[in-house]
Write a protein that holds these residues in place. Structure first.
Motif, PDB file in Angstrom:
ATOM      1  N   PRO A  32     -15.578  47.657 -96.176  1.00 11.74           N
ATOM      2  CA  PRO A  32     -14.308  47.964 -96.768  1.00 11.74           C
ATOM      3  C   PRO A  32     -13.743  47.450 -98.461  1.00 11.74           C
ATOM      4  N   ILE A  33     -12.699  48.242 -98.164  1.00  9.84           N
ATOM      5  CA  ILE A  33     -12.361  47.528-100.254  1.00  9.84           C
ATOM      6  C   ILE A  33     -10.922  46.982 -99.852  1.00  9.84           C
ATOM      7  N   LEU A  34     -11.059  46.082-100.469  1.00 12.87           N
ATOM      8  CA  LEU A  34      -9.572  44.581-100.044  1.00 12.87           C
ATOM      9  C   LEU A  34      -9.033  44.563-101.783  1.00 12.87           C
ATOM     10  N   ASP A  44     -22.030  41.836 -93.665  1.00 21.16           N
ATOM     11  CA  ASP A  44     -20.566  41.561 -94.063  1.00 21.16           C
ATOM     12  C   ASP A  44     -20.612  41.800 -95.046  1.00 21.16           C
ATOM     13  N   VAL A  45     -20.228  43.469 -95.196  1.00 23.54           N
ATOM     14  CA  VAL A  45     -20.107  43.857 -96.872  1.00 23.54           C
ATOM     15  C   VAL A  45     -18.382  44.281 -96.784  1.00 23.54           C
ATOM     16  N   VAL A  46     -18.598  44.159 -98.637  1.00 26.85           N
ATOM     17  CA  VAL A  46     -16.493  44.438 -98.451  1.00 26.85           C
ATOM     18  C   VAL A  46     -17.231  44.340 -99.733  1.00 26.85           C
ATOM     19  N   VAL A  47     -15.565  45.131-100.378  1.00 26.60           N
ATOM     20  CA  VAL A  47     -15.675  45.440-102.381  1.00 26.60           C
ATOM     21  C   VAL A  47     -14.460  44.885-101.966  1.00 26.60           C
ATOM     22  N   ASP A  48     -14.044  43.749-103.427  1.00 24.76           N
ATOM     23  CA  ASP A  48     -13.119  42.970-103.292  1.00 24.76           C
ATOM     24  C   ASP A  48     -12.731  43.337-104.818  1.00 24.76           C
ATOM     25  N   LEU A  49     -11.874  44.278-104.696  1.00 23.77           N
ATOM     26  CA  LEU A  49     -10.864  44.497-106.259  1.00 23.77           C
ATOM     27  C   LEU A  49      -9.801  43.298-106.543  1.00 23.77           C
ATOM     28  N   LEU A  50     -10.464  41.932-106.532  1.00 30.28           N
ATOM     29  CA  LEU A  50      -9.000  40.957-106.538  1.00 30.28           C
ATOM     30  C   LEU A  50      -9.670  41.179-108.395  1.00 30.28           C
ATOM     31  N   GLY A  51      -8.687  41.523-108.981  1.00 28.80           N
ATOM     32  CA  GLY A  51      -8.728  40.887-110.309  1.00 28.80           C
ATOM     33  C   GLY A  51      -8.920  42.150-111.312  1.00 28.80           C
ATOM     34  N   ALA A  52      -9.456  43.054-110.304  1.00 34.29           N
ATOM     35  CA  ALA A  52     -10.658  44.288-111.142  1.00 34.29           C
ATOM     36  C   ALA A  52      -9.511  45.253-112.093  1.00 34.29           C
ATOM     37  N   ASP A  53     -10.299  45.873-113.245  1.00 36.14           N
ATOM     38  CA  ASP A  53      -9.653  46.321-114.218  1.00 36.14           C
ATOM     39  C   ASP A  53      -9.500  47.782-113.889  1.00 36.14           C
ATOM     40  N   ASP A  54      -8.125  48.761-113.139  1.00 37.07           N
ATOM     41  CA  ASP A  54      -8.569  49.823-112.944  1.00 37.07           C
ATOM     42  C   ASP A  54      -8.287  50.731-113.622  1.00 37.07           C
ATOM     43  N   VAL A 100     -22.078  40.455-100.411  1.00 39.62           N
ATOM     44  CA  VAL A 100     -22.682  40.288 -98.721  1.00 39.62           C
ATOM     45  C   VAL A 100     -22.798  38.997 -98.125  1.00 39.62           C
ATOM     46  N   SER A 101     -22.425  39.560 -96.771  1.00 42.17           N
ATOM     47  CA  SER A 101     -22.672  37.852 -95.757  1.00 42.17           C
ATOM     48  C   SER A 101     -23.291  38.118 -94.831  1.00 42.17           C
ATOM     49  N   CYS A 102     -23.249  36.827 -94.149  1.00 44.16           N
ATOM     50  CA  CYS A 102     -24.177  37.330 -93.140  1.00 44.16           C
ATOM     51  C   CYS A 102     -23.407  35.964 -91.127  1.00 44.16           C
ATOM     52  N   SER A 103     -22.296  36.463 -91.074  1.00 41.19           N
ATOM     53  CA  SER A 103     -21.906  35.155 -90.144  1.00 41.19           C
ATOM     54  C   SER A 103     -22.498  35.298 -89.280  1.00 41.19           C
ATOM     55  N   LYS A 104     -23.455  36.544 -88.917  1.00 40.97           N
ATOM     56  CA  LYS A 104     -24.548  35.774 -87.495  1.00 40.97           C
ATOM     57  C   LYS A 104     -25.419  35.417 -88.120  1.00 40.97           C
ATOM     58  N   TYR A 105     -26.083  34.921 -88.835  1.00 43.56           N
ATOM     59  CA  TYR A 105     -26.926  34.365 -88.878  1.00 43.56           C
ATOM     60  C   TYR A 105     -26.031  33.233 -90.897  1.00 43.56           C
ATOM     61  N   ASN A 143     -28.436  31.412 -92.559  1.00 44.36           N
ATOM     62  CA  ASN A 143     -29.525  30.837 -93.333  1.00 44.36           C
ATOM     63  C   ASN A 143     -30.225  32.171 -93.749  1.00 44.36           C
ATOM     64  N   ILE A 144     -29.249  32.749 -93.994  1.00 33.73           N
ATOM     65  CA  ILE A 144     -29.425  34.286 -94.080  1.00 33.73           C
ATOM     66  C   ILE A 144     -28.649  34.437 -95.427  1.00 33.73           C
ATOM     67  N   TRP A 145     -29.010  35.503 -96.581  1.00 32.12           N
ATOM     68  CA  TRP A 145     -28.123  34.730 -97.935  1.00 32.12           C
ATOM     69  C   TRP A 145     -28.687  36.806 -98.571  1.00 32.12           C
ATOM     70  N   SER A 146     -27.828  37.339 -99.107  1.00 33.24           N
ATOM     71  CA  SER A 146     -28.161  38.507-100.024  1.00 33.24           C
ATOM     72  C   SER A 146     -28.664  37.866-101.820  1.00 33.24           C
ATOM     73  N   VAL A 147     -29.448  38.730-102.229  1.00 35.69           N
ATOM     74  CA  VAL A 147     -29.565  38.396-103.569  1.00 35.69           C
ATOM     75  C   VAL A 147     -29.076  39.905-104.308  1.00 35.69           C
ATOM     76  N   THR A 148     -28.200  41.112-103.800  1.00 34.65           N
ATOM     77  CA  THR A 148     -28.312  42.437-104.132  1.00 34.65           C
ATOM     78  C   THR A 148     -27.362  41.446-105.268  1.00 34.65           C
ATOM     79  N   SER A 149     -27.619  42.633-106.529  1.00 34.67           N
ATOM     80  CA  SER A 149     -27.136  42.748-107.533  1.00 34.67           C
ATOM     81  C   SER A 149     -26.329  43.987-107.813  1.00 34.67           C
TER      82      SER A 149
END
Length: 449
Positions: free
Chosen positions: A347-349, A385-395, A406-411, A413-419
């Motif tokens: 989703p794009i927020l 839980d993957v989202v693109v949050d455009l709050l404050g984005a320069d469009d 990226v987050s993981c509400s199911k766990y 103790n799991i985190w993302s190191v995605t860049s």
């Protein structure tokens, strides 16, 4: 009876006459010996010791070039000479003058120069042998140079919960003028006012310095020989700082809601430092936070932080021997894994404008997750839980890159190191047009009819 008196008088008169003749003969003998000695042996040899060696260079090319004698290898010389017997007793260390032959020296340096000796009372001397015949002389220009003072008080310490920081000690005056050879002044990199007084302080204290210590660029101490200091001593004011030992504590700044930050284990070196302040209004903290982003905590993560940056803008001083703290993630029991995400499910927020549609151009991208090895292997794309949050984005551009959250509400103790970032494209919604204005593009709505 009268005959006897006459005989006695005659004998006395003869004795006196004989004594006078003997004296005259003795004087004549001495005179004859002196005349013969002066005629046959007109000169004699003599040795004179401890003749002061003059350090006066006035009137020489060296003096005209501003040079002075910094050091001379000898202070006096001895001579052996021949002189006339009449001058023998007139020759002494006081009647001889020893000087240095400076030739045409005009530049600083160390030279081996000849010694000259001459009579100051016109006594004639010959066959002169001087010992030593040469001397080593160091010549340089005397200059005066100002140096900023630092303080050194090796025997002064703080009382209970108090500390002394040399950097906070002030000297009055703050500079010292040092006069000496130019080459020696040029080698001085640091100048310290030193007090060797022993004292334990619970409050600020003032005292006078005992000496100066000089150091070169590489930390070698420089002798104060041949140097003069103005002023000869300075006043030093020593603040007694309030000190405290505190721990470093990691602080995660971007953890998603529900994430258990206690699952993260770190190694910190050093674990504690001592900090201090001389400001009574400054409260020393109980801990120093090391702010970390969850997204940077990949396996093997390690980073150094400058303690001076952590204390910047405060009245707090680092009293430890290091300005660096290292924090690393304890990766024992952790694993990582790449998961492919389909962009159509993202989703794009908070879109910047309701008049545009925003879409992700990338069909898929990779998310890297980290956590306990037994949990990482069970995570699926649907768990993230993957989202693109455009709050404050320069469009302002029709197409632009943007980061993915990226987050993981199911766990917890799991985190993302995605860049990774995705490319977002905006398109004008159907029925919308743009109208230029001085302030930039504006949106207008048109209705068919």
């Amino acid at each position: 009876m009268s005959i006897l008196k006459n005989i006695t008088k005659r004998n006395i008169k003869e004795a006196r006459s004989n004594a006078m003749l003997l004296l005259i003969a003795f004087v004549c003998a001495i005179a004859s010996w002196f005349i013969i000695a002066m005629t046959k042996y007109p000169s004699d040899s003599k040795h004179v010791s401890n003749i002061p060696l003059s350090r006066d260079i006035s009137g020489t090319a060296a003096a005209d070039s501003g040079l002075s004698i910094i050091e001379c290898s000898v202070g006096s010389v001895s001579v052996s000479l021949d002189c006339s017997r009449t001058d023998y007793n007139r020759i002494s260390a006081d009647s001889l003058k020893a000087t240095i032959d400076f030739k045409n020296i005009t530049v600083p340096g160390t030279y081996t120069l000849n010694v000259k000796v001459e009579s100051t009372n016109d006594a004639e001397i010959s066959n002169l042998v001087i010992s030593p015949a040469t001397v080593r002389v160091e010549l340089d220009q005397y200059e005066t140079k100002a140096f900023v003072l630092k303080a050194k008080v090796p025997n002064i310490s703080g009382g209970e919960n108090k500390a002394i920081n040399s950097a906070d000690i002030t000297c009055e005056p703050g500079e010292v003028n040092i006069k000496g050879p130019a080459s020696k002044l040029a080698s001085i990199a640091e100048c310290y006012a030193v007090s060797n007084q022993e004292k334990t302080l619970d409050s600020s204290y003032s005292l006078n310095s005992d000496e100066y210590q000089l150091f070169s660029e590489d930390g070698t101490e420089i002798s104060s020989d041949k140097l003069t200091f103005d002023p000869p001593l300075v006043n030093m004011t020593i603040p007694a700082l309030t000190q405290k030992t505190v721990k470093f504590v990691p602080q995660i700044v971007d953890a998603p809601s529900g994430f258990d930050t206690d699952c993260l284990k770190f190694k910190i070196d050093p674990e504690t430092i001592t900090i201090a302040t001389n400001n009574t209004e400054t409260k020393l903290p109980d801990k120093l936070e090391l702010k970390l982003r969850l997204s940077e905590l990949d396996i093997g993560f390690s980073t150094d932080r400058l303690i001076s940056n952590l204390l910047m803008g405060t009245n707090i001083t680092n009293m430890s021997d290091t300005d660096t703290v290292n924090i690393s993630l304890d990766s024992e029991g952790l694993a990582s894994r790449d998961i492919t995400i389909t962009s159509s499910n993202i989703p794009i927020l908070n879109t910047p404008s309701k008049n545009y549609d925003y879409v992700i151009l990338n069909p898929t991208f990779i998310v890297k997750i980290v956590g306990p090895s037994e949990a990482v292997n069970d995570v699926t794309a649907a768990d993230l839980d993957v989202v693109v949050d455009l709050l404050g984005a320069d469009d302002s551009m029709d197409q632009f890159p943007y980061s993915v959250k990226v987050s993981c509400s199911k766990y917890d103790n799991i985190w993302s190191v995605t860049s990774n970032t995705v490319n977002v494209k905006k398109t004008l919604k159907e029925g919308m047009t743009t109208q230029a204005s001085e302030s930039g593009p504006t949106m207008t709505t048109t209705t068919a009819g």
